[in-house]
Design a protein around this motif. Structure first.
Motif, PDB file in Angstrom:
ATOM      1  N   HIS A 137       2.186   2.507  -3.170  1.00 26.76           N
ATOM      2  CA  HIS A 137       1.189   3.263  -3.931  1.00 26.76           C
ATOM      3  C   HIS A 137       0.752   4.523  -3.185  1.00 26.76           C
ATOM      4  O   HIS A 137      -0.283   5.115  -3.497  1.00 26.76           O
ATOM      5  CB  HIS A 137      -0.024   2.375  -4.220  1.00 26.76           C
ATOM      6  CG  HIS A 137       0.259   1.267  -5.188  1.00 26.76           C
ATOM      7  ND1 HIS A 137       0.869   0.083  -4.811  1.00 26.76           N
ATOM      8  CD2 HIS A 137       0.042   1.167  -6.532  1.00 26.76           C
ATOM      9  CE1 HIS A 137       1.007  -0.692  -5.877  1.00 26.76           C
ATOM     10  NE2 HIS A 137       0.514  -0.068  -6.922  1.00 26.76           N
ATOM     11  N   GLN A 158      -6.083   6.137   4.345  1.00 28.98           N
ATOM     12  CA  GLN A 158      -6.992   5.586   3.340  1.00 28.98           C
ATOM     13  C   GLN A 158      -7.142   4.078   3.444  1.00 28.98           C
ATOM     14  O   GLN A 158      -7.958   3.495   2.729  1.00 28.98           O
ATOM     15  CB  GLN A 158      -6.515   5.947   1.934  1.00 28.98           C
ATOM     16  CG  GLN A 158      -6.905   7.343   1.471  1.00 28.98           C
ATOM     17  CD  GLN A 158      -6.527   7.570   0.028  1.00 28.98           C
ATOM     18  OE1 GLN A 158      -5.385   7.874  -0.289  1.00 28.98           O
ATOM     19  NE2 GLN A 158      -7.484   7.394  -0.856  1.00 28.98           N
ATOM     20  N   ALA A 159      -6.363   3.454   4.306  1.00 30.75           N
ATOM     21  CA  ALA A 159      -6.398   1.995   4.401  1.00 30.75           C
ATOM     22  C   ALA A 159      -6.485   1.533   5.848  1.00 30.75           C
ATOM     23  O   ALA A 159      -5.872   2.126   6.739  1.00 30.75           O
ATOM     24  CB  ALA A 159      -5.158   1.392   3.747  1.00 30.75           C
ATOM     25  N   LEU A 169       0.831  -1.207   0.000  1.00 27.69           N
ATOM     26  CA  LEU A 169       0.000   0.000   0.000  1.00 27.69           C
ATOM     27  C   LEU A 169       0.869   1.263   0.000  1.00 27.69           C
ATOM     28  O   LEU A 169       0.587   2.230  -0.719  1.00 27.69           O
ATOM     29  CB  LEU A 169      -0.932   0.001   1.211  1.00 27.69           C
ATOM     30  CG  LEU A 169      -2.117  -0.972   1.133  1.00 27.69           C
ATOM     31  CD1 LEU A 169      -2.710  -1.199   2.520  1.00 27.69           C
ATOM     32  CD2 LEU A 169      -3.190  -0.448   0.187  1.00 27.69           C
ATOM     33  N   GLU A 211     -13.222  -2.028  -1.108  1.00 27.27           N
ATOM     34  CA  GLU A 211     -13.076  -0.604  -1.415  1.00 27.27           C
ATOM     35  C   GLU A 211     -14.397   0.117  -1.160  1.00 27.27           C
ATOM     36  O   GLU A 211     -15.476  -0.427  -1.423  1.00 27.27           O
ATOM     37  CB  GLU A 211     -12.660  -0.420  -2.873  1.00 27.27           C
ATOM     38  CG  GLU A 211     -11.315  -1.049  -3.211  1.00 27.27           C
ATOM     39  CD  GLU A 211     -10.975  -0.962  -4.689  1.00 27.27           C
ATOM     40  OE1 GLU A 211     -11.495  -0.044  -5.367  1.00 27.27           O
ATOM     41  OE2 GLU A 211     -10.209  -1.822  -5.169  1.00 27.27           O
ATOM     42  N   ILE A 268      -0.405   4.897  -0.198  1.00 28.71           N
ATOM     43  CA  ILE A 268      -1.599   4.714   0.623  1.00 28.71           C
ATOM     44  C   ILE A 268      -1.150   4.307   2.025  1.00 28.71           C
ATOM     45  O   ILE A 268      -0.539   3.253   2.202  1.00 28.71           O
ATOM     46  CB  ILE A 268      -2.535   3.634   0.031  1.00 28.71           C
ATOM     47  CG1 ILE A 268      -2.877   3.970  -1.420  1.00 28.71           C
ATOM     48  CG2 ILE A 268      -3.787   3.501   0.879  1.00 28.71           C
ATOM     49  CD1 ILE A 268      -3.572   5.300  -1.620  1.00 28.71           C
ATOM     50  N   CYS A 279      -4.013  -2.960  -5.705  1.00 29.78           N
ATOM     51  CA  CYS A 279      -3.646  -1.563  -5.443  1.00 29.78           C
ATOM     52  C   CYS A 279      -3.604  -0.749  -6.738  1.00 29.78           C
ATOM     53  O   CYS A 279      -4.133   0.360  -6.808  1.00 29.78           O
ATOM     54  CB  CYS A 279      -2.288  -1.497  -4.748  1.00 29.78           C
ATOM     55  SG  CYS A 279      -2.265  -1.994  -3.020  1.00 29.78           S
ATOM     56  N   PHE A 297      -8.868   4.428  -4.791  1.00 28.60           N
ATOM     57  CA  PHE A 297      -7.710   5.274  -4.548  1.00 28.60           C
ATOM     58  C   PHE A 297      -7.589   6.417  -5.541  1.00 28.60           C
ATOM     59  O   PHE A 297      -6.776   7.322  -5.356  1.00 28.60           O
ATOM     60  CB  PHE A 297      -6.425   4.447  -4.562  1.00 28.60           C
ATOM     61  CG  PHE A 297      -6.335   3.452  -3.433  1.00 28.60           C
ATOM     62  CD1 PHE A 297      -7.075   3.631  -2.277  1.00 28.60           C
ATOM     63  CD2 PHE A 297      -5.523   2.333  -3.534  1.00 28.60           C
ATOM     64  CE1 PHE A 297      -7.001   2.711  -1.231  1.00 28.60           C
ATOM     65  CE2 PHE A 297      -5.435   1.415  -2.496  1.00 28.60           C
ATOM     66  CZ  PHE A 297      -6.184   1.602  -1.348  1.00 28.60           C
ATOM     67  N   GLU A 346     -11.419   4.694   0.087  1.00 28.75           N
ATOM     68  CA  GLU A 346     -10.700   3.968   1.129  1.00 28.75           C
ATOM     69  C   GLU A 346     -10.761   2.472   0.844  1.00 28.75           C
ATOM     70  O   GLU A 346     -11.578   2.014   0.040  1.00 28.75           O
ATOM     71  CB  GLU A 346     -11.317   4.235   2.514  1.00 28.75           C
ATOM     72  CG  GLU A 346     -11.257   5.684   2.958  1.00 28.75           C
ATOM     73  CD  GLU A 346     -11.888   5.892   4.320  1.00 28.75           C
ATOM     74  OE1 GLU A 346     -12.572   4.954   4.817  1.00 28.75           O
ATOM     75  OE2 GLU A 346     -11.715   6.976   4.899  1.00 28.75           O
ATOM     76  N   VAL A 378      -5.953   2.461  -7.802  1.00 32.43           N
ATOM     77  CA  VAL A 378      -5.413   3.777  -8.144  1.00 32.43           C
ATOM     78  C   VAL A 378      -5.924   4.228  -9.507  1.00 32.43           C
ATOM     79  O   VAL A 378      -6.313   5.388  -9.697  1.00 32.43           O
ATOM     80  CB  VAL A 378      -3.869   3.738  -8.133  1.00 32.43           C
ATOM     81  CG1 VAL A 378      -3.302   5.023  -8.745  1.00 32.43           C
ATOM     82  CG2 VAL A 378      -3.348   3.560  -6.711  1.00 32.43           C
TER      83      VAL A 378
END
Length: 239
Positions: free
Chosen positions: A99, A106-107, A96, A171, A101, A132, A141, A147, A136
């Motif tokens: 990326h 957000q996670a 994560l 998600e 995150i 991931c 994302f 989230e 995105v």
């Protein structure tokens, strides 16, 4: 699709590196476990190169995604070579972060302490990388309010069974996406590679607020095991 000359050149370089590594390991009298791990990793790299080329719709798409996939495998290999196993929570958090995150922002990650064997960890890392990347580019994302919550649990642990791991990637905050028009690399990893290598069952649900991916596979000795939380240091690796 990637050009044939490009994939062929990469395969030649990979095989040459593989040969040199095997020769060095032979000269150093490396243990069988290290040699076996190398064979598994090289086989996976070859599969990723081929499948990336076959599923890419352009050379640009191929080049953009290939490096991230190879890096995901390499990161796990380094951890496995150091500790022998890979902490599932750390694997998730690291992928994560690649990326951008952050866990707690957000996670959200939650589940028992699980250590995965090297080959299983590489497969799971590759699957998480694809989830991931998809989030995105097409999912949660890509939106400010998007989230993801990742939870895993173990069922059926007994004297002769390590149980079954169920991992749910959910998600939220998305605009609702439908099934892809074509089966790309990520879909093949989730629906074919995990099934073949880990005996996994994967369910993909394209819900109104985002993707829900549920993965179930048995924790056999060659895949991984549940451990006591106290066996881990603060960084999440075996103590």
């Amino acid at each position: 699709m990637a050009e044939g000359s490009d994939i062929a050149a990469r395969m030649v370089r990979l095989e040459a590196d593989n040969t040199r590594l095997r020769r060095l390991l032979d000269e150093a009298g490396a243990p069988d476990g290290l040699r076996h791990g190398l064979r598994d990793t090289m086989a996976m790299l070859r599969a990723v190169l081929r499948l990336s080329a076959e599923t890419a719709d352009s050379v640009e798409n191929y080049a953009t995604h290939l490096e991230g996939r190879l890096d995901a495998i390499a990161r796990v290999r380094v951890t496995a070579d150091t500790f022998g196993e890979v902490n599932l929570h750390t694997l998730m958090s690291d992928e994560l972060m690649i990326h951008l995150i952050r866990e707690g922002e957000q996670a959200a990650l939650d589940g028992p302490a699980v250590r995965l064997r090297p080959k299983a960890a590489q497969l799971v890392a590759l699957a998480v990388h694809e989830l991931c990347s998809n989030a995105v580019e097409h999912g949660a994302f890509g939106l400010a309010e998007g989230e993801v919550e990742v939870r895993w649990s173990i069922d059926g642990v007994g004297a002769t069974s390590g149980g079954e791991l169920t991992l749910v990637w959910k998600e939220t905050g998305g605009a609702g996406i439908g099934p892809p028009a074509r089966q790309g690399f990520g879909m093949q990893v989730l629906t074919e590679m995990l099934s073949y290598e880990l005996g996994a069952k994967v369910d993909l649900a394209f819900e109104a607020d985002g993707l829900r991916c549920t993965v179930r596979f048995p924790l056999t000795p060659r895949v991984g095991r549940v451990v006591d939380e106290t066996d881990f240091e603060e960084n999440g690796e075996p103590g």
